[in-house]
Design a protein around this motif. Structure first.
Motif, PDB file in Angstrom:
ATOM      1  N   LYS A  54     -26.088   8.797 -32.928  1.00  0.00           N
ATOM      2  CA  LYS A  54     -26.803   8.966 -34.199  1.00  0.00           C
ATOM      3  C   LYS A  54     -26.706  10.415 -34.672  1.00  0.00           C
ATOM      4  O   LYS A  54     -26.387  11.304 -33.908  1.00  0.00           O
ATOM      5  N   ASP A  55     -27.045  10.612 -35.916  1.00  0.00           N
ATOM      6  CA  ASP A  55     -26.901  11.940 -36.521  1.00  0.00           C
ATOM      7  C   ASP A  55     -28.169  12.762 -36.320  1.00  0.00           C
ATOM      8  O   ASP A  55     -28.895  13.059 -37.258  1.00  0.00           O
ATOM      9  N   PHE A  56     -28.464  13.073 -35.048  1.00  0.00           N
ATOM     10  CA  PHE A  56     -29.660  13.851 -34.731  1.00  0.00           C
ATOM     11  C   PHE A  56     -29.288  15.049 -33.862  1.00  0.00           C
ATOM     12  O   PHE A  56     -28.260  15.041 -33.187  1.00  0.00           O
ATOM     13  N   ASP A  57     -30.139  16.056 -33.879  1.00  0.00           N
ATOM     14  CA  ASP A  57     -29.984  17.203 -32.996  1.00  0.00           C
ATOM     15  C   ASP A  57     -30.777  16.871 -31.735  1.00  0.00           C
ATOM     16  O   ASP A  57     -32.001  16.959 -31.726  1.00  0.00           O
ATOM     17  N   LEU A  58     -30.075  16.458 -30.688  1.00  0.00           N
ATOM     18  CA  LEU A  58     -30.738  15.889 -29.512  1.00  0.00           C
ATOM     19  C   LEU A  58     -31.000  16.935 -28.429  1.00  0.00           C
ATOM     20  O   LEU A  58     -30.124  17.698 -28.054  1.00  0.00           O
ATOM     21  N   HIS A  59     -32.253  16.960 -27.943  1.00  0.00           N
ATOM     22  CA  HIS A  59     -32.655  17.822 -26.828  1.00  0.00           C
ATOM     23  C   HIS A  59     -33.243  16.931 -25.734  1.00  0.00           C
ATOM     24  O   HIS A  59     -33.877  15.915 -26.031  1.00  0.00           O
ATOM     25  N   LEU A  60     -33.062  17.335 -24.490  1.00  0.00           N
ATOM     26  CA  LEU A  60     -33.571  16.558 -23.363  1.00  0.00           C
ATOM     27  C   LEU A  60     -34.489  17.427 -22.512  1.00  0.00           C
ATOM     28  O   LEU A  60     -34.188  18.601 -22.272  1.00  0.00           O
ATOM     29  N   ILE A  61     -35.599  16.860 -22.074  1.00  0.00           N
ATOM     30  CA  ILE A  61     -36.434  17.559 -21.082  1.00  0.00           C
ATOM     31  C   ILE A  61     -36.630  16.635 -19.888  1.00  0.00           C
ATOM     32  O   ILE A  61     -36.983  15.461 -20.044  1.00  0.00           O
ATOM     33  N   GLU A  62     -36.349  17.152 -18.708  1.00  0.00           N
ATOM     34  CA  GLU A  62     -36.369  16.347 -17.490  1.00  0.00           C
ATOM     35  C   GLU A  62     -36.940  17.198 -16.355  1.00  0.00           C
ATOM     36  O   GLU A  62     -36.536  18.326 -16.150  1.00  0.00           O
ATOM     37  N   ILE A  63     -37.893  16.626 -15.624  1.00  0.00           N
ATOM     38  CA  ILE A  63     -38.570  17.357 -14.547  1.00  0.00           C
ATOM     39  C   ILE A  63     -37.811  17.247 -13.223  1.00  0.00           C
ATOM     40  O   ILE A  63     -38.010  18.036 -12.305  1.00  0.00           O
ATOM     41  N   ASP A  64     -36.906  16.266 -13.140  1.00  0.00           N
ATOM     42  CA  ASP A  64     -36.207  15.954 -11.891  1.00  0.00           C
ATOM     43  C   ASP A  64     -34.872  16.714 -11.812  1.00  0.00           C
ATOM     44  O   ASP A  64     -33.980  16.502 -12.623  1.00  0.00           O
ATOM     45  N   ARG A  65     -34.752  17.594 -10.823  1.00  0.00           N
ATOM     46  CA  ARG A  65     -33.536  18.415 -10.675  1.00  0.00           C
ATOM     47  C   ARG A  65     -32.280  17.562 -10.482  1.00  0.00           C
ATOM     48  O   ARG A  65     -31.208  17.885 -10.990  1.00  0.00           O
ATOM     49  N   GLU A  66     -32.412  16.477  -9.721  1.00  0.00           N
ATOM     50  CA  GLU A  66     -31.256  15.619  -9.468  1.00  0.00           C
ATOM     51  C   GLU A  66     -30.758  14.995 -10.779  1.00  0.00           C
ATOM     52  O   GLU A  66     -29.561  14.923 -11.035  1.00  0.00           O
ATOM     53  N   SER A  67     -31.708  14.565 -11.614  1.00  0.00           N
ATOM     54  CA  SER A  67     -31.327  13.979 -12.914  1.00  0.00           C
ATOM     55  C   SER A  67     -30.659  15.014 -13.809  1.00  0.00           C
ATOM     56  O   SER A  67     -29.663  14.720 -14.476  1.00  0.00           O
ATOM     57  N   ILE A  68     -31.200  16.233 -13.844  1.00  0.00           N
ATOM     58  CA  ILE A  68     -30.620  17.294 -14.686  1.00  0.00           C
ATOM     59  C   ILE A  68     -29.172  17.584 -14.262  1.00  0.00           C
ATOM     60  O   ILE A  68     -28.273  17.715 -15.093  1.00  0.00           O
ATOM     61  N   ALA A  69     -28.947  17.659 -12.942  1.00  0.00           N
ATOM     62  CA  ALA A  69     -27.583  17.912 -12.439  1.00  0.00           C
ATOM     63  C   ALA A  69     -26.644  16.794 -12.889  1.00  0.00           C
ATOM     64  O   ALA A  69     -25.513  17.040 -13.328  1.00  0.00           O
ATOM     65  N   TYR A  70     -27.133  15.563 -12.803  1.00  0.00           N
ATOM     66  CA  TYR A  70     -26.342  14.390 -13.222  1.00  0.00           C
ATOM     67  C   TYR A  70     -26.040  14.464 -14.726  1.00  0.00           C
ATOM     68  O   TYR A  70     -24.912  14.251 -15.159  1.00  0.00           O
TER      69      TYR A  70
END
Length: 261
Positions: A54-70
């Motif tokens: 979609k035409d959005f400026d997407l940001h992600l926030i994640e507390i899990d280090r393993e997920s962020i690395a992935y």
């Protein structure tokens, strides 16, 4: 890429049904022309995949280090828009100087706290599309008079129009939760302020629902009500029978009586 292991203490249940993920992503309307999205707890990015189309400026926030690395490995172009952190603790003013949309499959154990944060940020958060425990989703969306209607319903309905969109069964998650989930959409209404002391409004709502079976005359006793307010017809009702405007009226009356003491 090695799959992320779902962690119980983070309330992780990874959605694996792509049709449902697409349906959640498609529920975003871009209310008020908002172009920025913050996805809370993207996990392995099943929802992220559809949001990226979609035409959005997407940001992600994640507390899990393993997920962020992935996620960094999966979406290298998005790395500068990823935050390793806790939505409940983070200050988004520098990231979103304008308005933004909150999205995500919310962890069940903190979904209510997420909404209290949204309320604090309501001048910026124009829309919320999320999946959470069905019971909580129904509570937030239910009208006055229903058994599910409660504190969060009133506080959120003061500033947002809320729709219950659809129910999601447990088997589409890994691991499956023990309960059904519900998807809701909140879109910011035009209320800038309630016309009363908002902190007091929050207290009156919480006080009213403190004991659902009592009439407001009893549940709001500690507010030192003026005699004429005690006799008001609303005082014979229970909290679940009042809508936002009724609670605003009560707050204004309590303010008046405090001012005249």
């Amino acid at each position: 890429m090695k799959k992320v292991r779902a962690k119980k203490h983070l309330g992780q249940h990874f959605l694996k049904d792509l049709t449902i993920a697409e349906k959640i992503a498609d529920a975003v309307t871009g209310h008020m022309g908002t172009k920025a999205i913050l996805e809370i707890g993207p996990g392995m990015g099943v929802l992220t995949d559809f949001l990226l189309k979609k035409d959005f400026d997407l940001h992600l926030i994640e507390i899990d280090r393993e997920s962020i690395a992935y996620l960094k490995e999966k979406y290298p172009d998005l790395e500068s828009n990823m935050i390793l952190g806790d939505f409940l603790e983070h200050d988004f003013r520098t990231i979103f100087p304008e308005s933004y949309i909150v999205m995500g499959n919310f962890p069940y154990n903190i979904s209510s706290q997420i909404f209290f944060r949204v309320l604090e940020q309501r001048s910026k958060v124009t829309e919320v599309v999320c999946m959470l425990q069905k019971e909580v989703a129904e509570r937030i969306a239910s009208p006055k008079g229903s058994k599910a209607y409660g504190i969060l319903s009133v506080l959120l309905q003061a500033f947002y129009d809320i729709e219950y969109l659809f129910t999601v069964p447990p088997h589409v998650f890994d691991p499956p939760p023990k309960v059904n989930s519900g998807v809701i959409r909140l879109t910011r209404n035009n209320v800038e302020n309630l016309g009363c002391d908002e902190k007091l409004f929050f207290k009156v709502v919480k006080g009213g629902f403190g004991n659902r079976r009592k009439t407001l005359r009893n549940s709001l006793k500690s507010f030192d009500l003026a005699e004429d307010l005690k006799e008001h017809p609303l005082m014979d009702m229970r909290a679940e029978q009042l809508d936002v405007s009724d609670f605003v009226f009560l707050t204004q009356e309590i303010e008046k009586s405090r001012g005249s003491h």
